[in-house]
Write an enzyme that holds these catalytic residues in place. Sequence first.
Site, PDB file in Angstrom:
ATOM      1  N   TYR A  12      44.515  16.736  32.125  1.00 23.89           N
ATOM      2  CA  TYR A  12      45.363  18.036  32.223  1.00 23.89           C
ATOM      3  C   TYR A  12      45.405  18.833  33.495  1.00 23.89           C
ATOM      4  CZ  TYR A  12      45.154  22.936  30.708  1.00 23.89           C
ATOM      5  OH  TYR A  12      45.427  24.369  30.437  1.00 23.89           O
ATOM      6  N   ASP A  32      43.457   6.844  37.871  1.00 23.59           N
ATOM      7  CA  ASP A  32      43.105   7.002  36.683  1.00 23.59           C
ATOM      8  C   ASP A  32      43.108   5.858  35.824  1.00 23.59           C
ATOM      9  OD1 ASP A  32      43.102   8.271  33.834  1.00 23.59           O
ATOM     10  OD2 ASP A  32      43.596  10.242  35.036  1.00 23.59           O
ATOM     11  N   SER A 125      31.761  23.297  37.050  1.00 25.07           N
ATOM     12  CA  SER A 125      32.211  24.163  36.157  1.00 25.07           C
ATOM     13  C   SER A 125      31.306  25.264  36.021  1.00 25.07           C
ATOM     14  CB  SER A 125      31.854  23.113  34.803  1.00 25.07           C
ATOM     15  OG  SER A 125      31.771  24.040  33.535  1.00 25.07           O
ATOM     16  N   TYR A 150      27.112  17.071  29.453  1.00 26.13           N
ATOM     17  CA  TYR A 150      28.007  17.331  30.105  1.00 26.13           C
ATOM     18  C   TYR A 150      27.744  18.179  31.482  1.00 26.13           C
ATOM     19  CZ  TYR A 150      32.520  19.203  31.851  1.00 26.13           C
ATOM     20  OH  TYR A 150      33.397  19.909  32.640  1.00 26.13           O
ATOM     21  N   LYS A 154      27.692  17.818  35.978  1.00 24.70           N
ATOM     22  CA  LYS A 154      28.217  18.720  36.864  1.00 24.70           C
ATOM     23  C   LYS A 154      27.243  19.249  37.910  1.00 24.70           C
ATOM     24  CE  LYS A 154      32.380  18.058  35.687  1.00 24.70           C
ATOM     25  NZ  LYS A 154      33.387  17.407  36.480  1.00 24.70           N
TER      26      LYS A 154
HETATM   27  P1  NAD Z   1      41.058  15.369  31.434  1.00 22.78           P
HETATM   28  O1  NAD Z   1      40.442  14.530  30.477  1.00 22.78           O
HETATM   29  O2  NAD Z   1      42.417  15.755  30.918  1.00 22.78           O
HETATM   30  O3  NAD Z   1      41.436  14.648  32.694  1.00 22.78           O
HETATM   31  C1  NAD Z   1      40.388  13.858  33.169  1.00 22.78           C
HETATM   32  C2  NAD Z   1      41.136  12.431  33.668  1.00 22.78           C
HETATM   33  O4  NAD Z   1      39.954  11.611  34.273  1.00 22.78           O
HETATM   34  C3  NAD Z   1      41.760  11.846  32.441  1.00 22.78           C
HETATM   35  O5  NAD Z   1      43.071  11.470  32.921  1.00 22.78           O
HETATM   36  C4  NAD Z   1      40.700  10.370  32.239  1.00 22.78           C
HETATM   37  O6  NAD Z   1      41.652   9.475  32.052  1.00 22.78           O
HETATM   38  C5  NAD Z   1      40.366  10.180  33.533  1.00 22.78           C
HETATM   39  N1  NAD Z   1      38.978   9.471  33.819  1.00 22.78           N
HETATM   40  C6  NAD Z   1      37.966   9.761  32.878  1.00 22.78           C
HETATM   41  N2  NAD Z   1      37.136   8.899  33.505  1.00 22.78           N
HETATM   42  C7  NAD Z   1      37.463   8.066  34.742  1.00 22.78           C
HETATM   43  C8  NAD Z   1      36.812   7.033  35.132  1.00 22.78           C
HETATM   44  N3  NAD Z   1      35.834   6.660  35.001  1.00 22.78           N
HETATM   45  N4  NAD Z   1      37.839   6.339  35.994  1.00 22.78           N
HETATM   46  C9  NAD Z   1      39.165   6.770  36.479  1.00 22.78           C
HETATM   47  N5  NAD Z   1      39.578   7.850  35.601  1.00 22.78           N
HETATM   48  C10 NAD Z   1      38.830   8.669  34.605  1.00 22.78           C
HETATM   49  O7  NAD Z   1      40.282  16.832  31.953  1.00 22.78           O
HETATM   50  P2  NAD Z   1      40.600  17.974  32.450  1.00 22.78           P
HETATM   51  O8  NAD Z   1      40.509  19.179  31.731  1.00 22.78           O
HETATM   52  O9  NAD Z   1      41.918  17.726  33.212  1.00 22.78           O
HETATM   53  O10 NAD Z   1      39.404  18.179  33.503  1.00 22.78           O
HETATM   54  C11 NAD Z   1      39.306  17.505  34.611  1.00 22.78           C
HETATM   55  C12 NAD Z   1      38.089  17.946  35.580  1.00 22.78           C
HETATM   56  O11 NAD Z   1      37.540  19.384  35.543  1.00 22.78           O
HETATM   57  C13 NAD Z   1      37.098  17.044  34.829  1.00 22.78           C
HETATM   58  O12 NAD Z   1      36.169  16.600  35.719  1.00 22.78           O
HETATM   59  C14 NAD Z   1      36.164  18.179  34.047  1.00 22.78           C
HETATM   60  O13 NAD Z   1      34.831  17.874  33.681  1.00 22.78           O
HETATM   61  C15 NAD Z   1      36.574  19.226  34.732  1.00 22.78           C
HETATM   62  N6  NAD Z   1      36.502  20.741  34.156  1.00 22.78           N
HETATM   63  C16 NAD Z   1      37.341  20.952  33.163  1.00 22.78           C
HETATM   64  C17 NAD Z   1      37.502  22.164  32.413  1.00 22.78           C
HETATM   65  C18 NAD Z   1      38.298  22.213  31.293  1.00 22.78           C
HETATM   66  O14 NAD Z   1      37.971  23.150  30.520  1.00 22.78           O
HETATM   67  N7  NAD Z   1      39.284  21.664  31.309  1.00 22.78           N
HETATM   68  C19 NAD Z   1      36.394  23.015  33.005  1.00 22.78           C
HETATM   69  C20 NAD Z   1      35.352  22.953  34.011  1.00 22.78           C
HETATM   70  C21 NAD Z   1      35.449  21.350  34.478  1.00 22.78           C
HETATM   71  C1  UD1 Z   2      32.952  25.093  26.610  1.00 24.19           C
HETATM   72  C2  UD1 Z   2      31.866  24.374  26.842  1.00 24.19           C
HETATM   73  C3  UD1 Z   2      31.613  24.197  28.426  1.00 24.19           C
HETATM   74  C4  UD1 Z   2      32.675  23.825  28.862  1.00 24.19           C
HETATM   75  C5  UD1 Z   2      33.944  24.648  28.696  1.00 24.19           C
HETATM   76  C6  UD1 Z   2      35.186  24.156  29.338  1.00 24.19           C
HETATM   77  C7  UD1 Z   2      30.312  24.544  24.787  1.00 24.19           C
HETATM   78  C8  UD1 Z   2      29.005  25.129  24.254  1.00 24.19           C
HETATM   79  N1  UD1 Z   2      30.588  24.949  26.139  1.00 24.19           N
HETATM   80  O1  UD1 Z   2      32.993  26.470  26.970  1.00 24.19           O
HETATM   81  O2  UD1 Z   2      30.426  23.523  28.694  1.00 24.19           O
HETATM   82  O3  UD1 Z   2      32.668  23.837  30.564  1.00 24.19           O
HETATM   83  O4  UD1 Z   2      33.963  24.622  27.314  1.00 24.19           O
HETATM   84  O5  UD1 Z   2      35.835  22.961  28.758  1.00 24.19           O
HETATM   85  O6  UD1 Z   2      31.085  23.955  24.197  1.00 24.19           O
HETATM   86  N2  UD1 Z   2      35.612  29.247  20.045  1.00 24.19           N
HETATM   87  C9  UD1 Z   2      35.860  29.608  18.605  1.00 24.19           C
HETATM   88  N3  UD1 Z   2      36.414  28.644  17.829  1.00 24.19           N
HETATM   89  C10 UD1 Z   2      36.700  27.462  18.348  1.00 24.19           C
HETATM   90  C11 UD1 Z   2      36.784  27.030  19.731  1.00 24.19           C
HETATM   91  C12 UD1 Z   2      35.984  28.264  20.501  1.00 24.19           C
HETATM   92  O7  UD1 Z   2      35.480  30.777  18.312  1.00 24.19           O
HETATM   93  O8  UD1 Z   2      37.385  26.592  17.663  1.00 24.19           O
HETATM   94  C13 UD1 Z   2      35.040  30.531  21.076  1.00 24.19           C
HETATM   95  C14 UD1 Z   2      33.809  29.912  21.600  1.00 24.19           C
HETATM   96  O9  UD1 Z   2      32.617  30.259  20.887  1.00 24.19           O
HETATM   97  C15 UD1 Z   2      33.683  30.737  22.824  1.00 24.19           C
HETATM   98  C16 UD1 Z   2      35.247  30.884  23.335  1.00 24.19           C
HETATM   99  O10 UD1 Z   2      35.895  30.758  21.919  1.00 24.19           O
HETATM  100  O11 UD1 Z   2      33.228  32.116  22.716  1.00 24.19           O
HETATM  101  C17 UD1 Z   2      35.755  29.859  24.253  1.00 24.19           C
HETATM  102  O12 UD1 Z   2      35.460  28.402  23.865  1.00 24.19           O
HETATM  103  P1  UD1 Z   2      35.855  27.209  24.690  1.00 24.19           P
HETATM  104  O13 UD1 Z   2      36.972  27.125  25.077  1.00 24.19           O
HETATM  105  O14 UD1 Z   2      34.970  26.108  23.941  1.00 24.19           O
HETATM  106  O15 UD1 Z   2      34.975  27.369  26.073  1.00 24.19           O
HETATM  107  P2  UD1 Z   2      33.320  27.808  26.517  1.00 24.19           P
HETATM  108  O16 UD1 Z   2      32.791  28.140  25.257  1.00 24.19           O
HETATM  109  O17 UD1 Z   2      33.466  28.755  27.567  1.00 24.19           O
END
Ligand code: NAD
Ligand code: UD1
Length: 339
Positions: A12, A32, A125, A150, A154
């Site tokens: 993403y 990837d 994160s 998770y 991080k």
């Molecule tokens: P995503 O799952 O869409 O992307 C992660 C990608 O890494 C995927 O394409 C997956 O196929 C690949 N991958 C996983 N394990 C692998 C491995 N061992 N070797 C090679 N490729 C591998 O997730 P995203 O939302 O795009 O997140 C990207 C990064 O940002 C992640 O590290 C995630 O933890 C971090 N992050 C995401 C969020 C969020 O809310 N989306 C928030 C904070 C941090």
């Molecule tokens: C979650 C993760 C966090 C991660 C982040 C981004 C948990 C406890 N925390 O955080 O570790 O870094 O996602 O991937 O899972 N909500 C609803 N209904 C739903 C989904 C969410 O009410 O179906 C609410 C949640 O309670 C929160 C808000 O929406 O208040 C956002 O939720 P979410 O998108 O899951 O993000 P985080 O809780 O910030």
Amino acid sequence: MAKVLVTGGAGYIGSHTCLELLNAGHEVVVLDNLSNSSEESLHRVQALASKTLDFVQGDIRDQKILDQIFQTHQIDAVIHFAGLKAVGESQQIPLEYFDNNIAGSISLFQAMQRARVFKLVFSSSATVYGESNISPLNEDMPTGMPTNNYGYTKLIVEQLLQKLSAADERWSIALLRYFNPVGAHKSGQIGEDPQGIPNNLMPYVTQVAVGRREKLAVFGHDYDTPDGTGVRDYIHVVDLANAHLCALNNRLDTQGCRVWNIGTGNGISVLQVKNTFEQVNGVTIPFEFVARREGDVATCFADNTRALKELGWTPKYGLEDMLADSWNWQKQNPNGYRD
Ligand code: NAD
Ligand code: UD1
């Protein structure tokens, strides 16, 4: 212009970042294993940019593939997204998370060191702040103990990188602490494509809107927040992608390890997301209040002044853009990339 290895580039945030990198004139190599993504995202990125990138399907834990990439390409810097990210799953299969996220990261850093590539941007994160800090969260606050495995991975990788750069001054590392990434590219061609039931609010809302889920369950309405529902800092994924380009530029001529929050600084409640989504997109989101979700905090938003000042980064998109763009992506791709 730089040649950048993007691990997890088909995912993403990675796919949006690859597009911004190409648009800015950088060269891109993606590694990837497609465990949570599809190569289709990269086909679309290349079509949108009218440029090509190199894609290697493989795992960051595979040292041979990493060495091959660094031998074939003159890589200047690495943006490291690859890893597993499902909070609930990380409680069920912790070793998979430790292996992919911690061992995988170490494997990547070892290969970088062998290839003498020391510029790195790492996806961290806001979860590393733990539960006791009060928002707005700033980078000088102590990290806490994340509530899940998770988040723990991080925190560990952040700490490893701090120690690595303290021990070897050739490293130049950006730790980006993302708040809540949402939205999609304006074209609706790339976006978030979660497998199974979404954990996060935004994809859940769009799947309700498109008819894939019956109603939104709002987790708790008795929090100490203006309307009782959880407050978060939602950030448009294109703004987030651009923060990586700013961090990359910052790191190309600096050393050391530096942390930046990447959020808008605005706290938005679950009901505000739901109501604004309905207004902006002209759809109804049926919902019910249910119990709080374990591990959730009431409020989490960023103090983003360090990123604004030091990276020259400014988020351009507001909540309405985030919600319109998420819906545009979901409408055009009701089943994600699996159409
Ligand atoms: P995503 O799952 O869409 O992307 C992660 C990608 O890494 C995927 O394409 C997956 O196929 C690949 N991958 C996983 N394990 C692998 C491995 N061992 N070797 C090679 N490729 C591998 O997730 P995203 O939302 O795009 O997140 C990207 C990064 O940002 C992640 O590290 C995630 O933890 C971090 N992050 C995401 C969020 C969020 O809310 N989306 C928030 C904070 C941090
Ligand atoms: C979650 C993760 C966090 C991660 C982040 C981004 C948990 C406890 N925390 O955080 O570790 O870094 O996602 O991937 O899972 N909500 C609803 N209904 C739903 C989904 C969410 O009410 O179906 C609410 C949640 O309670 C929160 C808000 O929406 O208040 C956002 O939720 P979410 O998108 O899951 O993000 P985080 O809780 O910030």
